[in-house]
Each structure stands twice: as C-alpha cells, then as structure tokens.
Design a protein around this motif. Structure first.
Motif, PDB file in Angstrom:
ATOM      1  N   VAL A  91       0.835  -1.203   0.000  1.00  0.00           N
ATOM      2  CA  VAL A  91       0.000   0.000   0.000  1.00  0.00           C
ATOM      3  C   VAL A  91       0.874   1.260   0.000  1.00  0.00           C
ATOM      4  O   VAL A  91       0.558   2.238  -0.682  1.00  0.00           O
ATOM      5  CB  VAL A  91      -0.952  -0.006   1.215  1.00  0.00           C
ATOM      6  N   ALA A  92       1.974   1.239   0.742  1.00  0.00           N
ATOM      7  CA  ALA A  92       2.791   2.449   0.903  1.00  0.00           C
ATOM      8  C   ALA A  92       3.585   2.784  -0.351  1.00  0.00           C
ATOM      9  O   ALA A  92       3.840   3.969  -0.607  1.00  0.00           O
ATOM     10  CB  ALA A  92       3.732   2.281   2.089  1.00  0.00           C
ATOM     11  N   PRO A 122       2.928   2.668  -3.776  1.00  0.00           N
ATOM     12  CA  PRO A 122       2.284   3.583  -4.735  1.00  0.00           C
ATOM     13  C   PRO A 122       1.997   4.963  -4.150  1.00  0.00           C
ATOM     14  O   PRO A 122       2.124   5.972  -4.851  1.00  0.00           O
ATOM     15  CB  PRO A 122       0.970   2.873  -5.089  1.00  0.00           C
ATOM     16  N   VAL A 123       1.643   5.013  -2.879  1.00  0.00           N
ATOM     17  CA  VAL A 123       1.379   6.306  -2.239  1.00  0.00           C
ATOM     18  C   VAL A 123       2.649   7.148  -2.223  1.00  0.00           C
ATOM     19  O   VAL A 123       2.620   8.345  -2.526  1.00  0.00           O
ATOM     20  CB  VAL A 123       0.836   6.099  -0.805  1.00  0.00           C
ATOM     21  N   ALA A 124       3.776   6.523  -1.902  1.00  0.00           N
ATOM     22  CA  ALA A 124       5.048   7.247  -1.876  1.00  0.00           C
ATOM     23  C   ALA A 124       5.416   7.745  -3.266  1.00  0.00           C
ATOM     24  O   ALA A 124       5.889   8.877  -3.419  1.00  0.00           O
ATOM     25  CB  ALA A 124       6.146   6.345  -1.329  1.00  0.00           C
ATOM     26  N   VAL A 134       3.391   8.521  -5.762  1.00  0.00           N
ATOM     27  CA  VAL A 134       2.515   9.645  -6.110  1.00  0.00           C
ATOM     28  C   VAL A 134       2.945  10.912  -5.376  1.00  0.00           C
ATOM     29  O   VAL A 134       3.009  11.992  -5.968  1.00  0.00           O
ATOM     30  CB  VAL A 134       1.040   9.296  -5.791  1.00  0.00           C
ATOM     31  N   MET A 135       3.260  10.775  -4.086  1.00  0.00           N
ATOM     32  CA  MET A 135       3.662  11.953  -3.312  1.00  0.00           C
ATOM     33  C   MET A 135       4.978  12.526  -3.820  1.00  0.00           C
ATOM     34  O   MET A 135       5.133  13.752  -3.912  1.00  0.00           O
ATOM     35  CB  MET A 135       3.773  11.590  -1.837  1.00  0.00           C
ATOM     36  N   ARG A 187       4.342  14.390  -7.097  1.00  0.00           N
ATOM     37  CA  ARG A 187       3.670  15.666  -6.855  1.00  0.00           C
ATOM     38  C   ARG A 187       4.651  16.687  -6.300  1.00  0.00           C
ATOM     39  O   ARG A 187       4.646  17.851  -6.715  1.00  0.00           O
ATOM     40  CB  ARG A 187       2.518  15.440  -5.872  1.00  0.00           C
TER      41      ARG A 187
END
Length: 47
Positions: A20-21, A23-25, A27-28, A31
C-alpha cells in the motif's frame, strides 16, 4: 505451531503495508517534484 502462525501474520501485515505504501510514496514524490519545478518556473512537467 502458534509461533509460526504469529510470524506469518506479522509478515503478511508488513507485506500489505509495503504494497500500500509504495504507490502512495511514488505519487507523493511525483507531486512534490512537480511543485518544485513549478516554483522554478517550469509549468509543464512530463508532457
């Protein structure tokens, strides 16, 4: 036998957190990079 199960559950939880972490990392970080470039005056990034 119970110790093996606990270890397996622990590894499963760690695996889920990593899955989970990641893909979130990504994307962040994308950005953040885009914002930094925009502050430098580069409007379009990745197009």
């Amino acid at each position: 036998m119970v110790e093996i199960t606990r270890e397996l559950v622990a590894y499963a939880i760690i695996g889920v957190v990593v899955i989970v972490a990641a893909p979130v990392a990504v994307v962040m970080l994308r950005r953040r990079r885009r914002v930094q470039l925009r502050r430098r005056g580069i409007k379009r990034y990745g197009h």
